[in-house]
Enzyme design. Structure first.
Site, PDB file in Angstrom:
ATOM      1  N   HIS A 156       0.445  -1.127   0.127  1.00 26.73           N
ATOM      2  CA  HIS A 156      -0.254  -0.230   0.056  1.00 26.73           C
ATOM      3  C   HIS A 156       0.535   1.203  -0.215  1.00 26.73           C
ATOM      4  O   HIS A 156       0.675   2.526   0.504  1.00 26.73           O
ATOM      5  CB  HIS A 156      -1.022  -0.273   1.495  1.00 26.73           C
ATOM      6  CG  HIS A 156      -1.604  -1.039   1.869  1.00 26.73           C
ATOM      7  ND1 HIS A 156      -2.840  -1.282   0.828  1.00 26.73           N
ATOM      8  CD2 HIS A 156      -1.407  -2.223   1.882  1.00 26.73           C
ATOM      9  CE1 HIS A 156      -3.731  -2.305   1.036  1.00 26.73           C
ATOM     10  NE2 HIS A 156      -2.620  -3.216   2.440  1.00 26.73           N
ATOM     11  N   SER A 277      16.254  21.340 -15.606  1.00 26.76           N
ATOM     12  CA  SER A 277      15.249  22.317 -15.108  1.00 26.76           C
ATOM     13  C   SER A 277      16.052  23.306 -15.804  1.00 26.76           C
ATOM     14  O   SER A 277      16.835  23.821 -15.361  1.00 26.76           O
ATOM     15  CB  SER A 277      13.974  22.436 -13.893  1.00 26.76           C
ATOM     16  OG  SER A 277      13.722  23.683 -14.483  1.00 26.76           O
ATOM     17  N   LYS A 283      17.315  20.968 -10.109  1.00 20.39           N
ATOM     18  CA  LYS A 283      16.632  19.467 -10.432  1.00 20.39           C
ATOM     19  C   LYS A 283      17.069  19.032 -11.121  1.00 20.39           C
ATOM     20  O   LYS A 283      18.239  19.024 -11.854  1.00 20.39           O
ATOM     21  CB  LYS A 283      15.224  20.654 -11.276  1.00 20.39           C
ATOM     22  CG  LYS A 283      14.317  21.368 -10.264  1.00 20.39           C
ATOM     23  CD  LYS A 283      13.361  20.349  -9.797  1.00 20.39           C
ATOM     24  CE  LYS A 283      12.809  19.389 -10.700  1.00 20.39           C
ATOM     25  NZ  LYS A 283      11.126  19.931 -10.636  1.00 20.39           N
ATOM     26  N   GLU A 290      10.521   7.756 -16.825  1.00 21.44           N
ATOM     27  CA  GLU A 290       9.221   8.723 -17.029  1.00 21.44           C
ATOM     28  C   GLU A 290       8.449   8.320 -18.473  1.00 21.44           C
ATOM     29  O   GLU A 290       7.391   8.041 -17.852  1.00 21.44           O
ATOM     30  CB  GLU A 290       8.942  10.796 -16.163  1.00 21.44           C
ATOM     31  CG  GLU A 290       9.415  10.728 -15.201  1.00 21.44           C
ATOM     32  CD  GLU A 290       9.518  12.514 -14.642  1.00 21.44           C
ATOM     33  OE1 GLU A 290       8.506  12.693 -15.275  1.00 21.44           O
ATOM     34  OE2 GLU A 290      10.582  12.913 -14.982  1.00 21.44           O
ATOM     35  N   LYS A 325       0.007  -1.789 -38.872  1.00 26.72           N
ATOM     36  CA  LYS A 325       1.657  -1.846 -39.040  1.00 26.72           C
ATOM     37  C   LYS A 325       2.180  -1.203 -38.006  1.00 26.72           C
ATOM     38  O   LYS A 325       2.589  -1.178 -37.578  1.00 26.72           O
ATOM     39  CB  LYS A 325       1.591  -2.130 -40.977  1.00 26.72           C
ATOM     40  CG  LYS A 325       1.701  -2.897 -41.723  1.00 26.72           C
ATOM     41  CD  LYS A 325       1.631  -2.767 -43.542  1.00 26.72           C
ATOM     42  CE  LYS A 325       1.255  -3.867 -44.038  1.00 26.72           C
ATOM     43  NZ  LYS A 325      -0.672  -3.700 -44.092  1.00 26.72           N
TER      44      LYS A 325
END
Ligand code: ARG
Length: 457
Positions: A156, A277, A283, A290, A325
């Site tokens: 969980h 970034s 960043k 992703e 295709k």
């Protein structure tokens, strides 16, 4: 411009309608398979005296020249020839003269295109299987380095029980093994020759389908000409196997994305697999993970698209099937790209074992250990669970963890608790002691790691 099928027509379509119906912009990817299929077919026409041997040889020579040009990227296709089959036939007759027109004896584009796709997928599935193996090797390498790296296992997305990081890596190894097996098994159904089914009903010419199948290294031939030209189940199966494989990749991608975040901080990706970034200088984004998670969308979409095209189609060939295709090509490219990127990403990632270890020391993922400890001392597990649950609550109120509680406090909760509980509660010990078959205990992980290593060798 005169069409290969133009005899019964008195008027031609406008250019834009022709473009809408044409497949040459994408089916040129089948050029080598188409030539290979044609060579097998025309050799058979010569061998069976359906056309003179010498003409068959002339056609083979012409096709081989086209093959050279195709490999050098020197063929120029035209929309007015509609598809790869008619483009090549036109080029052939331009090269060797009207005898090229004999190539299509006893054949139709319907069995031709099905043959091309079987040949194409057979080749690509082998390539994809190789890439799966490489990714499995990368997982095994990481596992080997991290048998004793302890980190939180989740259910969980809540910390559940500490596990070996190798165990987590190997979980994906086994998923990929089943993916590999599924692709391998699908080869049985790809490796069948539709050639000679002709348009739908077979042909009046005394063709030899077993000879062409052998030339093309197919293991068997379709038993029913209508089945041979109508079904695309082998494409569906390929798309389905791909969808499942990339779903596995997508789950690991999701975990990598989580693990690289400040909140988890369990791994760091190599710079090559991340980007910065344009506005926030600090960043480092896990872009490749992703993107692969995102690409699962198109692969699953291609599967649904193909099923939807086939659903409700009467036998046999229908032009709808030209839509088989692009999704197939796209899936092949997406799978190969994703598997390659994933392999590099896993090989080069840094496992922050210190951060992982400190994570498991700051949670309640050792609570099961204490419950098991009490159960082993004869307390019914349900009661033990209750006792430990209360202790966890006490810890939350006192802002500490189970290992921080002094012995007298533990004994107040249950008199059966002794000093040895502190060893039992250590997360590393918790992992080590889970030695049931297939469990995360270090010894068990080594057992499965050995099997995994044998497999990728
Ligand atoms: N371009 C066609 C396709 O990919 C080839 C088969 C055409 N057959 C036909 N009967 N029109 O489906």
């Amino acid at each position: 411009m005169k069409k290969a099928w133009g005899g019964r027509f008195s008027k031609s379509s406008e250019q834009w309608i022709e473009e809408f119906g044409a497949s040459i912009s994408f089916d040129q990817e089948l050029v080598l398979e188409d030539i290979e299929g044609s060579i097998a077919h025309v050799k058979m026409l010569g061998k069976t005296n359906i056309i003179p041997l010498e003409e068959s040889e002339q056609i083979v020579a012409g096709l081989l020249k086209l093959k050279q040009k195709a490999e050098a990227g020197e063929l120029h296709y035209s929309v007015s020839e509609e598809d790869i089959h008619l483009n090549l036939e036109k080029m052939l007759t331009e090269k060797i003269g009207p005898v090229g027109g004999k190539l299509h004896t006893g054949r139709s584009r319907n069995d031709q295109v099905a043959t091309d796709m079987h040949l194409y997928l057979k080749k690509q599935v082998h390539i994809i299987m190789e890439h799966i193996k490489e990714l499995q090797s990368a997982l095994v390498e990481q596992a080997e380095k991290n048998v004793e790296t302890v980190f939180p296992g989740y259910t969980h997305l809540q910390r559940a029980q500490p596990v070996s990081f190798a165990h987590h890596m190997l979980a994906y190894f086994w998923m990929l093994k089943r993916d590999y097996d599924r692709f391998e098994d699908s080869l049985k159904r790809i490796d069948i020759s539709p050639l000679g089914a002709s348009a739908l009903a077979g042909t009046t010419f005394p063709i030899d389908r077993f000879y062409t199948a052998e030339q093309l290294s197919f293991s068997s031939v379709y038993e029913n000409s209508m089945d041979a030209v109508s079904d695309r189940d082998f494409v569906v199966e390929f798309l389905s196997n791909s969808a499942l494989t990339i779903t596995h990749l997508s789950r690991l991608a999701e975990e990598i994305i989580l693990w690289t975040s400040k909140e988890f901080s369990f791994i760091e990706l190599d710079d090559a697999y991340a980007t910065g970034s344009s506005i926030m200088p600090q960043k480092k984004n896990p872009d490749m993970a992703e993107l692969i998670r995102g690409k699962s969308g198109r692969v699953i979409g291609n599967l649904v698209g193909m099923l939807t095209v086939l659903k409700g189609l009467p036998l046999t060939y229908n032009k709808d099937m030209q839509e088989d295709k692009e999704g197939m090509f796209d899936t092949v490219h997406t799978m190969i790209g994703s598997l390659k990127i994933f392999t590099g990403m896993i090989q080069t990632m840094t496992v922050k074992d210190d951060e992982m270890e400190s994570a498991v020391n700051q949670d309640f993922s050792n609570a099961t250990e204490l419950a098991d400890y009490l159960a082993a001392k004869g307390i019914p597990f349900r009661e033990a669970h209750e006792i430990v649950g209360k202790l966890v609550l006490t810890c939350i109120q006192q802002n500490c963890y189970l290992l921080d509680l002094p012995l007298d406090q533990l004994q107040d909760a249950c008199s059966k608790i002794d000093q040895d509980v502190y060893v039992i509660l250590s997360p590393r010990e918790a992992v080590k002691r889970r030695n049931s078959y297939g469990g995360t205990g270090f010894e068990q992980v080594k057992v499965q790691l050995e099997k995994a290593k044998q497999y990728v060798k």
